[in-house]
Motif scaffolding. Sequence first.
Motif, short mmCIF file in Angstrom:
data_model
loop_
_atom_site.label_atom_id
_atom_site.label_comp_id
_atom_site.label_asym_id
_atom_site.label_seq_id
_atom_site.Cartn_x
_atom_site.Cartn_y
_atom_site.Cartn_z
N MET A 1 0.82 -1.21 0.00
CA MET A 1 0.00 0.00 0.00
C MET A 1 0.86 1.26 0.00
SD MET A 1 -2.46 1.43 3.07
CE MET A 1 -1.02 1.83 4.10
N ALA A 2 1.92 1.24 0.79
CA ALA A 2 2.76 2.43 0.91
C ALA A 2 3.59 2.68 -0.33
CB ALA A 2 3.68 2.30 2.13
N SER A 3 3.74 1.68 -1.21
CA SER A 3 4.52 1.93 -2.43
C SER A 3 3.87 3.02 -3.28
CB SER A 3 4.67 0.64 -3.24
OG SER A 3 3.43 0.21 -3.77
N ASP A 4 2.56 3.02 -3.35
CA ASP A 4 1.86 4.07 -4.09
C ASP A 4 1.99 5.42 -3.37
OD1 ASP A 4 0.06 5.02 -6.22
OD2 ASP A 4 -1.40 5.22 -4.60
N ILE A 5 1.91 5.37 -2.04
CA ILE A 5 2.02 6.62 -1.26
C ILE A 5 3.39 7.26 -1.47
CG2 ILE A 5 1.89 7.63 1.04
CD1 ILE A 5 -0.75 6.42 0.02
N VAL A 6 4.46 6.45 -1.37
CA VAL A 6 5.80 7.04 -1.46
C VAL A 6 6.10 7.53 -2.87
CG1 VAL A 6 6.62 5.67 0.49
CG2 VAL A 6 6.99 4.81 -1.83
N ILE A 7 5.57 6.84 -3.87
CA ILE A 7 5.79 7.31 -5.25
C ILE A 7 5.10 8.66 -5.46
CG2 ILE A 7 5.07 6.87 -7.64
CD1 ILE A 7 5.84 3.94 -7.13
N ARG A 8 3.87 8.77 -5.01
CA ARG A 8 3.15 10.04 -5.18
C ARG A 8 3.79 11.14 -4.34
NH1 ARG A 8 -1.62 9.25 -7.94
NH2 ARG A 8 -2.19 7.05 -8.21
N GLN A 9 4.31 10.78 -3.16
CA GLN A 9 4.97 11.78 -2.35
C GLN A 9 6.29 12.23 -2.97
OE1 GLN A 9 3.70 13.43 -0.01
NE2 GLN A 9 5.51 14.59 0.60
N ALA A 10 7.01 11.29 -3.59
CA ALA A 10 8.26 11.64 -4.27
C ALA A 10 7.99 12.58 -5.45
CB ALA A 10 8.97 10.38 -4.75
N LEU A 11 6.87 12.38 -6.12
CA LEU A 11 6.51 13.28 -7.21
C LEU A 11 6.18 14.69 -6.71
CD1 LEU A 11 4.19 10.89 -9.28
CD2 LEU A 11 6.53 11.59 -9.85
N ALA A 12 5.64 14.77 -5.49
CA ALA A 12 5.20 16.06 -4.95
C ALA A 12 6.29 16.78 -4.16
CB ALA A 12 3.98 15.85 -4.04
N ASP A 13 7.32 16.07 -3.70
CA ASP A 13 8.33 16.65 -2.82
C ASP A 13 9.69 16.64 -3.52
OD1 ASP A 13 10.07 17.43 -0.82
OD2 ASP A 13 9.15 16.16 0.72
N PRO B 1 7.44 7.83 -17.38
CA PRO B 1 8.74 7.36 -17.90
C PRO B 1 9.95 7.97 -17.21
CG PRO B 1 7.22 7.71 -19.71
CD PRO B 1 6.54 8.24 -18.48
N ASP B 2 9.83 9.17 -16.62
CA ASP B 2 10.99 9.78 -15.99
C ASP B 2 10.76 10.25 -14.55
OD1 ASP B 2 9.29 11.83 -16.53
OD2 ASP B 2 10.63 12.88 -17.92
N SER B 3 9.64 9.89 -13.96
CA SER B 3 9.36 10.27 -12.57
C SER B 3 8.72 9.09 -11.84
CB SER B 3 8.43 11.48 -12.53
OG SER B 3 9.05 12.61 -13.11
N THR C 1 19.72 -1.81 -14.98
CA THR C 1 19.59 -0.42 -14.54
C THR C 1 19.48 0.49 -15.75
OG1 THR C 1 20.86 -0.80 -12.52
CG2 THR C 1 20.68 1.46 -13.27
N ILE C 2 18.44 1.31 -15.75
CA ILE C 2 18.21 2.28 -16.81
C ILE C 2 18.60 3.66 -16.29
CG2 ILE C 2 16.49 3.26 -18.39
CD1 ILE C 2 17.04 0.26 -18.73
N GLY C 3 19.27 4.46 -17.09
CA GLY C 3 19.66 5.79 -16.66
C GLY C 3 20.82 5.77 -15.68
N ASP C 4 21.02 6.89 -14.99
CA ASP C 4 22.15 7.05 -14.09
C ASP C 4 21.67 7.58 -12.73
OD1 ASP C 4 24.50 7.54 -12.79
OD2 ASP C 4 25.28 9.01 -14.23
N PRO C 5 21.73 6.76 -11.67
CA PRO C 5 21.28 7.24 -10.35
C PRO C 5 22.02 8.49 -9.88
CG PRO C 5 21.55 4.86 -10.35
CD PRO C 5 22.12 5.35 -11.64
N ALA C 6 23.28 8.64 -10.27
CA ALA C 6 24.03 9.82 -9.85
C ALA C 6 23.45 11.11 -10.45
CB ALA C 6 25.50 9.67 -10.24
N GLN C 7 22.74 10.97 -11.57
CA GLN C 7 22.13 12.12 -12.23
C GLN C 7 20.64 12.24 -11.93
OE1 GLN C 7 24.02 14.34 -13.90
NE2 GLN C 7 25.77 13.06 -13.33
N GLY C 8 20.12 11.33 -11.12
CA GLY C 8 18.70 11.36 -10.78
C GLY C 8 17.80 10.68 -11.79
N THR C 9 18.38 10.02 -12.79
CA THR C 9 17.58 9.42 -13.86
C THR C 9 17.52 7.90 -13.76
OG1 THR C 9 19.50 9.31 -15.32
CG2 THR C 9 18.12 11.31 -15.43
#
Length: 506
Positions: A144-156, A174-176, A211-219
């Motif tokens: 249940m919290a997986s949806d909460i944390v994803i939406r919170q990460a989008l907002a914060d 695709p990028d958030s 792994t897709i993208g680069d965690p060091a760049q936030g992607t």
Amino acid sequence: MGLSRLTPAQWLVAILAVVAIVLSVWRLEADRAGLVIGPLPGPTPATVYRPANGVPAPVVIISHGFAGSRQLMESFSLTLARAGYAAVAFDYEGHGRNRMPMSGDLDRIEGTTQLLKAETRRVTDAALAQPWAEGRVAILGHSMASDIVIRQALADPRIEATVAVSMFSEAVTPDSPRNLLIVAGAWESFLAREALRVLRLSDPEADMGQTIGDPAQGTGRRAVLAPNVEHVGVLYAPTTMRETRAWLDAAFGRESAGPVADRGGWIALLLVGIVALAWPLARLGGKSRAARPATLSRGRFLCVALVPAVAVPLMLWPFDTRFLPVLVADYLALHFALYGALALGLLVWWGEVRRPGRDEALRILGLAGLVAFFGIGVFGMAMDRYVSSFFPTPERLVLIAAMAAGAVPFMLSDSLMVEGGRAPLWRGVLARGAFLGSLGLAVALDFERLFFLLIILPVVLVFFLLFGTVGGWVGRASGRPAAVGLGLGLFLAWALGVTFPLFQAT
């Protein structure tokens, strides 16, 4: 002397059980060594796990799933704290030690989800205000919290990485959110497919473990499977811990080494040791002089086992059973009560239940109290320390009492049906299976209203497997099935009363 009553086999089991308990507790407590563990200031019950060196560290906010609590997430908290992070695990509204009930509309994103997001932000704000927080923050949630944390990460925008365990969320793009790691148990087939679907939003050719993208760049984006585990086992899998730690290290430019908190096996050993100890303990009371209950004929047993299983869901189906501030527990209490009343009524009608004398009644009540104490006080203490919240806030006492009004007559009828464990094994399997099937029928008749019963069914099943066995040991040793039923009924009411989330509609 009581100890002289134990057989060599019971002595051996007692010794092995004590060794298992001591060894498990020692190993589980060793994971806490060298850490500072304490409360986070604020209205939401939260625990901070951080290194003892006093150096400010990145913060990881950790949130549990439906019917969980912060104890259930402790493998993450310990693993990350030992890796140099400040891990903050908290109880959502309606869960664990949080005295504020969940509220809002569960069916709408604009309802309960927004309230849980707001609570997550309050915990994040409180954590980042502490002197041990260096300013950067990540977020982690299960089910249940997986949806909460994803939406919170989008907002914060402060959140630099997100870990979603057993994830299902329609908010991922695709990028958030930034630096998203998805972990699913290999036995969670639907959620494993969902993890791959989300990964391929970023790269249609991507595969699990890539792994897709680069965690060091936030992607960064990655999805992995924890082998040989399901929805709860994924929270203890070493793969989950290693992937989480490595992902956060990549996002924050850190390096960690050493073992992760591998606690699942030790917790299982501890609980099995406690349950196994009940076998020799049951014998210490001595051989009972109570008369063995009469064996039900096959026809009468089938009638008592099957008639309530079919009748109760049909009888309750037309009625609105919502009278408690908690999700579906009110229905379950009524289901228990009516089920037990029908079964006991049939047993009394056929003369299978006899009123005990005063002395025998006192012995039954005393033994019932010991059975309840073993479940609530001994097993429950281990559960509360290492698995999930088991000791209630005052608001839950009314819920426990309501559950007891149903669970006690149900377990009493169950114990009388199986003669306190002396009946053939098939009778016990059929009696408990019929009850689980009865709950399944109730959900099928009103899926929208009773859906959350499906989440509680595993709790009832584990109770039957573990404490049905304990009840059999006590019943065979004492010859008092009524005592077993009363004691286990109280324990079951307590276990369910602390599991259901408190809910107050607004």
